[in-house]
Scaffold this motif. Structure first.
Motif, mmCIF file in Angstrom:
data_model
loop_
_atom_site.group_PDB
_atom_site.id
_atom_site.type_symbol
_atom_site.label_atom_id
_atom_site.label_comp_id
_atom_site.label_asym_id
_atom_site.label_seq_id
_atom_site.Cartn_x
_atom_site.Cartn_y
_atom_site.Cartn_z
ATOM 1 N N PHE A 32 0.831 -1.208 0.000
ATOM 2 C CA PHE A 32 0.000 0.000 0.000
ATOM 3 C C PHE A 32 0.866 1.259 0.000
ATOM 4 N N PHE A 33 1.877 1.277 0.862
ATOM 5 C CA PHE A 33 2.768 2.434 0.961
ATOM 6 C C PHE A 33 3.545 2.627 -0.347
ATOM 7 N N PHE A 34 4.122 1.550 -0.873
ATOM 8 C CA PHE A 34 4.906 1.641 -2.100
ATOM 9 C C PHE A 34 4.045 2.098 -3.272
ATOM 10 N N ALA A 35 2.856 1.517 -3.401
ATOM 11 C CA ALA A 35 1.988 1.856 -4.528
ATOM 12 C C ALA A 35 1.527 3.305 -4.459
ATOM 13 N N ASN A 36 1.293 3.816 -3.260
ATOM 14 C CA ASN A 36 0.878 5.213 -3.140
ATOM 15 C C ASN A 36 2.026 6.164 -3.476
ATOM 16 N N SER A 37 3.234 5.828 -3.022
ATOM 17 C CA SER A 37 4.380 6.704 -3.255
ATOM 18 C C SER A 37 4.882 6.634 -4.695
ATOM 19 N N ARG A 38 4.654 5.491 -5.376
ATOM 20 C CA ARG A 38 5.126 5.312 -6.753
ATOM 21 C C ARG A 38 3.956 5.079 -7.696
ATOM 22 N N GLY A 39 2.815 5.632 -7.357
ATOM 23 C CA GLY A 39 1.616 5.396 -8.159
ATOM 24 C C GLY A 39 1.744 5.823 -9.601
ATOM 25 N N GLU A 40 2.308 7.014 -9.835
ATOM 26 C CA GLU A 40 2.440 7.508 -11.208
ATOM 27 C C GLU A 40 3.382 6.624 -12.023
ATOM 28 N N TRP A 41 4.465 6.171 -11.403
ATOM 29 C CA TRP A 41 5.390 5.285 -12.088
ATOM 30 C C TRP A 41 4.725 3.957 -12.432
ATOM 31 N N LEU A 42 3.966 3.410 -11.474
ATOM 32 C CA LEU A 42 3.266 2.148 -11.722
ATOM 33 C C LEU A 42 2.262 2.297 -12.860
ATOM 34 N N ALA A 43 1.574 3.449 -12.897
ATOM 35 C CA ALA A 43 0.588 3.682 -13.952
ATOM 36 C C ALA A 43 1.259 3.758 -15.326
ATOM 37 N N SER A 44 2.473 4.332 -15.365
ATOM 38 C CA SER A 44 3.188 4.426 -16.642
ATOM 39 C C SER A 44 3.716 3.073 -17.102
ATOM 40 N N GLN A 45 4.062 2.213 -16.135
ATOM 41 C CA GLN A 45 4.585 0.893 -16.465
ATOM 42 C C GLN A 45 3.477 -0.112 -16.754
ATOM 43 N N PHE A 46 2.356 0.063 -16.080
ATOM 44 C CA PHE A 46 1.222 -0.860 -16.242
ATOM 45 C C PHE A 46 -0.037 -0.019 -16.495
ATOM 46 N N PRO A 47 -0.299 0.321 -17.741
ATOM 47 C CA PRO A 47 -1.413 1.220 -18.086
ATOM 48 C C PRO A 47 -2.761 0.791 -17.516
ATOM 49 N N VAL A 48 -2.946 -0.518 -17.310
ATOM 50 C CA VAL A 48 -4.228 -0.969 -16.776
ATOM 51 C C VAL A 48 -4.473 -0.385 -15.387
ATOM 52 N N LEU A 49 -3.397 -0.139 -14.635
ATOM 53 C CA LEU A 49 -3.556 0.430 -13.295
ATOM 54 C C LEU A 49 -4.028 1.876 -13.352
ATOM 55 N N ALA A 50 -3.674 2.576 -14.426
ATOM 56 C CA ALA A 50 -4.073 3.980 -14.554
ATOM 57 C C ALA A 50 -5.586 4.128 -14.594
ATOM 58 N N GLU A 51 -6.276 3.065 -15.013
ATOM 59 C CA GLU A 51 -7.739 3.121 -15.078
ATOM 60 C C GLU A 51 -8.372 3.208 -13.693
ATOM 61 N N MET A 52 -7.617 2.844 -12.663
ATOM 62 C CA MET A 52 -8.153 2.930 -11.308
ATOM 63 C C MET A 52 -8.247 4.370 -10.824
ATOM 64 N N GLY A 53 -7.361 5.245 -11.330
ATOM 65 C CA GLY A 53 -7.335 6.627 -10.873
ATOM 66 C C GLY A 53 -5.949 7.035 -10.449
ATOM 67 N N GLY A 54 -5.874 7.963 -9.492
ATOM 68 C CA GLY A 54 -4.605 8.460 -9.002
ATOM 69 C C GLY A 54 -3.887 7.459 -8.115
ATOM 70 N N PRO A 55 -2.723 7.845 -7.559
ATOM 71 C CA PRO A 55 -1.904 6.940 -6.742
ATOM 72 C C PRO A 55 -2.653 6.273 -5.588
ATOM 73 N N ILE A 56 -3.485 7.009 -4.871
ATOM 74 C CA ILE A 56 -4.170 6.420 -3.717
ATOM 75 C C ILE A 56 -5.136 5.325 -4.156
ATOM 76 N N PHE A 57 -5.705 5.467 -5.357
ATOM 77 C CA PHE A 57 -6.635 4.453 -5.853
ATOM 78 C C PHE A 57 -5.885 3.226 -6.371
ATOM 79 N N ILE A 58 -4.741 3.466 -7.003
ATOM 80 C CA ILE A 58 -3.889 2.343 -7.406
ATOM 81 C C ILE A 58 -3.422 1.589 -6.166
ATOM 82 N N ALA A 59 -3.021 2.338 -5.138
ATOM 83 C CA ALA A 59 -2.576 1.717 -3.883
ATOM 84 C C ALA A 59 -3.700 0.908 -3.246
ATOM 85 N N THR A 60 -4.915 1.439 -3.311
ATOM 86 C CA THR A 60 -6.057 0.727 -2.733
ATOM 87 C C THR A 60 -6.305 -0.594 -3.447
ATOM 88 N N GLY A 61 -6.262 -0.575 -4.787
ATOM 89 C CA GLY A 61 -6.472 -1.804 -5.549
ATOM 90 C C GLY A 61 -5.420 -2.850 -5.266
#
Length: 216
Positions: A32-61
């Protein structure tokens, strides 16, 4: 509840190494902590995660996925699901789903408040009816006399209420990033310190386990 019923899951849990237990309990929080702090990077590497929303939403998923994985691994290893992680997991799934569906991070921020209040209410409510419910949770770790379980249950019940209040204060008055950092690097150390502070009470009220009950 019979002694055999309590001892069965206890023996299963004893087969799991302490390190693995720690990974299963803390792993989802670290994710949860890593995904929130690196949410934008994760979204750029895995576009499917970007559909969840911003970093906090990626972290939640990812938090929900990590929690489900931890529960599944725990079940595979022990064929049991500890009550507290199970209840916490259910709340994670419900409030996490609401967070993603409504795109409102208030729900996931309230999750610790709901879980800790629930645990505190259950433990303190049990004492009102003469039941030290903590004994059912920590039976695998140690054995205490009735007075010891009552005192420990009271302390943990109050501690859970304090954690709930702390979560409310932090998420309502500080940024999302600060709340996530506090959830991982604040709440966990506080809980560990509180647990260690209970060792004198545990040692005073510990009872000897008969040798025959230790035999496989």
């Amino acid at each position: 509840m019979s002694k055999a019923t309590l001892d069965a899951p206890a023996k299963a849990e004893e087969k799991v190494s302490p390190f693995l237990k720690m990974v299963l309990e803390l792993g989802p929080l670290v994710v949860f902590f890593f995904a929130n702090s690196r949410g934008e990077w994760l979204a750029s590497q895995f576009p499917v995660l970007a559909e969840m929303g911003g970093p906090i939403f990626i972290a939640t998923g990812l938090f929900m996925a990590a929690t489900a994985t931890a529960l599944i691994v725990s079940w595979i290893l022990t064929r049991t699901l500890p009550m507290m992680p199970l209840i916490s997991g259910i709340v994670v799934f419900v409030f996490g789903a609401l967070t993603l569906w409504l795109q409102n991070d208030t729900f996931i921020k309230m999750k610790p408040t709901i879980v800790n209040t629930l645990f505190g209410a259950i433990l303190l409510g049990g004492l009102l009816f003469g039941k030290s419910l903590l004994g059912y949770v920590f039976h695998a770790a140690f054995r205490l006399d009735d007075e010891g379980w009552r005192k420990l249950t009271l302390r943990w019940g109050l501690f859970f209420i304090v954690l709930a209040v702390m979560n409310e204060v932090v998420w309502r008055n500080f940024s999302t990033d600060f709340w996530v950092a506090f959830k991982v690097w604040g709440t966990m150390p506080i809980t560990i310190l509180f647990t260690l502070s209970q060792m004198p009470l545990i040692m005073r009220h510990a009872i000897e386990v008969p040798e025959e009950s230790k035999a496989p």
